[in-house]
Scaffold this active site. Structure first.
Site, short mmCIF file in Angstrom:
data_model
loop_
_atom_site.label_atom_id
_atom_site.label_comp_id
_atom_site.label_asym_id
_atom_site.label_seq_id
_atom_site.Cartn_x
_atom_site.Cartn_y
_atom_site.Cartn_z
N ASP A 1 0.87 -1.16 0.00
CA ASP A 1 0.00 0.00 0.00
C ASP A 1 0.92 1.22 0.00
O ASP A 1 2.10 1.12 0.33
CB ASP A 1 -0.89 -0.04 1.25
CG ASP A 1 -1.72 1.22 1.40
OD1 ASP A 1 -2.37 1.63 0.43
OD2 ASP A 1 -1.70 1.80 2.50
N ASP B 1 0.14 5.19 0.98
CA ASP B 1 0.05 6.11 2.12
C ASP B 1 -0.06 5.34 3.43
O ASP B 1 -0.95 4.49 3.60
CB ASP B 1 -1.17 7.02 1.97
CG ASP B 1 -1.11 7.87 0.72
OD1 ASP B 1 -0.80 9.06 0.83
OD2 ASP B 1 -1.37 7.33 -0.38
N ASP C 1 -1.86 -0.89 5.83
CA ASP C 1 -2.12 -0.36 7.17
C ASP C 1 -3.61 -0.19 7.45
O ASP C 1 -3.97 0.47 8.42
CB ASP C 1 -1.40 0.98 7.36
CG ASP C 1 -2.02 2.10 6.51
OD1 ASP C 1 -2.19 1.88 5.30
OD2 ASP C 1 -2.32 3.17 7.07
#
Length: 243
Positions: free
Chosen positions: A25, A27, A181
């Site tokens: 991922d 950001d 996240d």
């Protein structure tokens, strides 16, 4: 100074295809973009003469995208206005130079050693914003595939973007890590048949009780153990623990 790591098992010659891969991922997992996103949101709040929010309050909502940030900052905003405000937020973000964005600590050493043929990015961030960020941080050369939120009809938590990334590299999903996240990252990775790995430094509230119910197989800390875990994976060592 970055830590030197050794990745050797799939370096058997230029023509050898890798049999394992790692997808990230963007950001909150690969790159810390919170300072820029917080500034963009506070610039928008300033336009409406509303008080600024501390970055610590904004950070846990970044994984929810522009609309999630708008819902945080403009509580009780009619749904019809959220999209318009989201577009204004993106416009503020686009005007920033991204010089405050940085790679999270485990990744410089890994990127220096691992060939781009085994690394990729799968993000819900639009392609224009993704490409500009990667360009500013000089990261394009490290990744063979970058799948963005507007590339396909489906976004995470749908597994389609992850499956497309694995297909592009010619690697079976079960031989791929996906590091993210957010709950949507873990759900997408599990559905794609990849190994879901949680970046515990990411954009969520650390004490959220539901995090323990997210379908991840390993949680990484922002230190050398995360680098080593990825190196072991690429070297064919199925280490499920980094304790």
């Amino acid at each position: 100074m970055t830590t030197s790591v050794s990745i050797t098992c799939w370096r058997h010659g230029v023509q050898t295809m890798p049999d394992r891969a790692i997808f990230f991922d963007l950001d909150g997992t690969l790159v810390d973009t919170a300072p820029d996103l917080a500034q963009a949101l506070n610039d928008l709040l300033g336009q409406y003469r509303l008080p600024k929010l501390p970055q610590s309050s904004i950070r846990p909502y970044i994984s929810k995208g522009a609309q999630g940030l708008i819902q945080l900052a403009f509580a009780n905003t009619p749904h019809s206005d959220v999209r318009s405000l989201s577009e204004r937020l993106v416009a503020h973000y686009q005007r920033l130079d991204h010089r405050r964005a940085r790679l999270f600590a485990p990744w410089p050493a890994l990127l220096e050693q691992a060939p781009a043929t085994v690394l990729g990015i799968v993000t819900n961030k639009p392609r224009a914003l993704t490409e500009r960020l990667l360009y500013v941080l000089e990261l394009e050369k490290y990744f063979s595939v970058v799948i963005c939120g507007d590339d396909h009809a489906e976004q995470k938590p749908n597994p389609l973007p992850l499956l497309k990334a694995a297909e592009r590299l010619g690697i079976e999903p079960q031989h791929c890590l996906y590091i993210g996240d957010a709950k949507t990252d873990m759900i997408a990775a599990q559905a794609a048949g990849m190994r879901p790995v949680l970046a515990s430094w990411g954009y969520f509230l650390p004490k959220q009780p539901e995090i323990e119910r997210w379908p991840y197989q390993q949680a990484l800390c922002e230190d050398k153990r995360a680098t080593d875990y990825c190196v072991n994976w690429l070297n064919g060592l199925d280490c499920l623990s980094v304790e």
